[in-house]
Design a protein around this motif. Structure first.
Motif, short mmCIF file in Angstrom:
data_model
loop_
_atom_site.label_atom_id
_atom_site.label_comp_id
_atom_site.label_asym_id
_atom_site.label_seq_id
_atom_site.Cartn_x
_atom_site.Cartn_y
_atom_site.Cartn_z
N LEU A 99 0.78 -1.23 0.10
CA LEU A 99 0.20 -0.04 -0.03
C LEU A 99 0.82 1.20 -0.05
O LEU A 99 0.15 2.47 -0.11
CB LEU A 99 -0.77 0.16 1.26
CG LEU A 99 -1.54 -1.21 1.53
CD1 LEU A 99 -2.37 -1.03 2.86
CD2 LEU A 99 -2.73 -1.54 0.36
N GLY A 100 1.96 1.05 0.21
CA GLY A 100 3.10 2.32 0.53
C GLY A 100 3.16 3.16 -0.86
O GLY A 100 3.05 2.78 -2.01
N ASP A 101 3.55 4.38 -0.56
CA ASP A 101 4.24 5.20 -1.96
C ASP A 101 5.52 4.54 -2.54
O ASP A 101 6.19 3.69 -1.90
CB ASP A 101 4.15 6.66 -1.40
CG ASP A 101 5.53 6.68 -0.44
OD1 ASP A 101 6.34 6.29 -0.44
OD2 ASP A 101 5.55 7.99 0.24
N THR A 102 5.66 5.09 -3.53
CA THR A 102 6.87 4.51 -4.39
C THR A 102 8.34 4.45 -3.58
O THR A 102 9.00 3.39 -3.52
CB THR A 102 7.20 5.41 -5.65
OG1 THR A 102 5.71 5.03 -6.30
CG2 THR A 102 8.14 4.53 -6.72
N ARG A 103 8.58 5.45 -3.08
CA ARG A 103 9.73 5.82 -2.28
C ARG A 103 9.79 4.74 -1.01
O ARG A 103 10.78 3.99 -0.89
CB ARG A 103 9.99 7.23 -1.70
CG ARG A 103 11.33 7.39 -1.10
CD ARG A 103 11.57 8.79 -0.78
NE ARG A 103 12.04 9.47 -1.84
CZ ARG A 103 13.17 9.32 -2.64
NH1 ARG A 103 14.29 8.79 -2.10
NH2 ARG A 103 13.29 10.22 -3.66
N ALA A 104 8.50 4.51 -0.34
CA ALA A 104 8.51 3.58 0.68
C ALA A 104 8.88 2.24 0.14
O ALA A 104 9.65 1.28 0.98
CB ALA A 104 7.47 3.64 1.67
#
Length: 189
Positions: A99-104
């Motif tokens: 579910l995280g953003d791309t960087r995470a």
């Protein structure tokens, strides 16, 4: 890295609140995942073998294809490197990679490749993971060999040409070349 759990099977309310904040998941979803986690691992600490069994239930590919990737994922999820994954490490890893953003997500992908936890990735480390992903996906190694794939990735993102990738080089390089995400990440849909 893992948070303290209540001694019984109930999740401490403070830990539950922290997990809700960290993952963005709803209380009921976290409780359901906790129950599944404890069914797979009643002690609340999952070793590699238990993790593989649990991870296997989440994948549709054959056992031999999942085993090596599960090993890499375990290493990435085991944030405190103690050889066990507790529920908070598992849920944190799951939430970010799903579910995280791309960087995470890329921070977890970096941890997946950085097997020796040296805070850098060399070609050998990347070839091992790429090769395992080819196996998982049933991709031919003769059409675009993992070694050539890694050579191409390094030529694009190893900005100082030192034959290793720091976390910053890796994440920034993939962010600048988003099509590489499909090549390097086992967490893609």
């Amino acid at each position: 890295m893992g948070m303290k759990m209540a001694k019984n099977s109930r999740l401490d309310p403070e830990v539950l609140e922290r997990l809700m904040q960290q993952t963005g998941l709803e209380r009921e979803v976290i409780i359901a995942w906790r129950k599944q986690f404890l069914l797979a691992c009643p002690s609340g600490k999952m070793g590699r073998k238990d993790f593989y069994k649990f991870y296997r239930t989440l994948r549709v590919e054959s056992d031999e294809k999942v085993k090596e990737i599960a090993n890499f994922v375990f290493t990435a999820f085991d944030r405190d490197s103690n050889g066990k994954i507790d529920f908070t490490e598992f849920l944190g890893g799951y939430a970010i990679t799903s579910l995280g953003d791309t960087r995470a997500k890329l921070e977890y992908v970096f941890a997946l490749y950085d097997k020796d936890k040296s805070n850098s990735i060399d070609r050998k480390e990347m070839i091992r993971v790429i090769s395992a992903m080819y196996d998982l996906l049933g991709k031919s190694k003769s059409e675009y060999p993992p070694e050539k794939c890694v050579e191409d990735v390094f030529s694009l993102i190893d900005v100082n040409n030192d034959k290793t990738l720091t976390k910053e080089e890796f994440i920034d390089g993939i962010m600048r070349n988003p099509y590489l995400t499909d090549i390097i990440s086992p967490f893609n849909e």
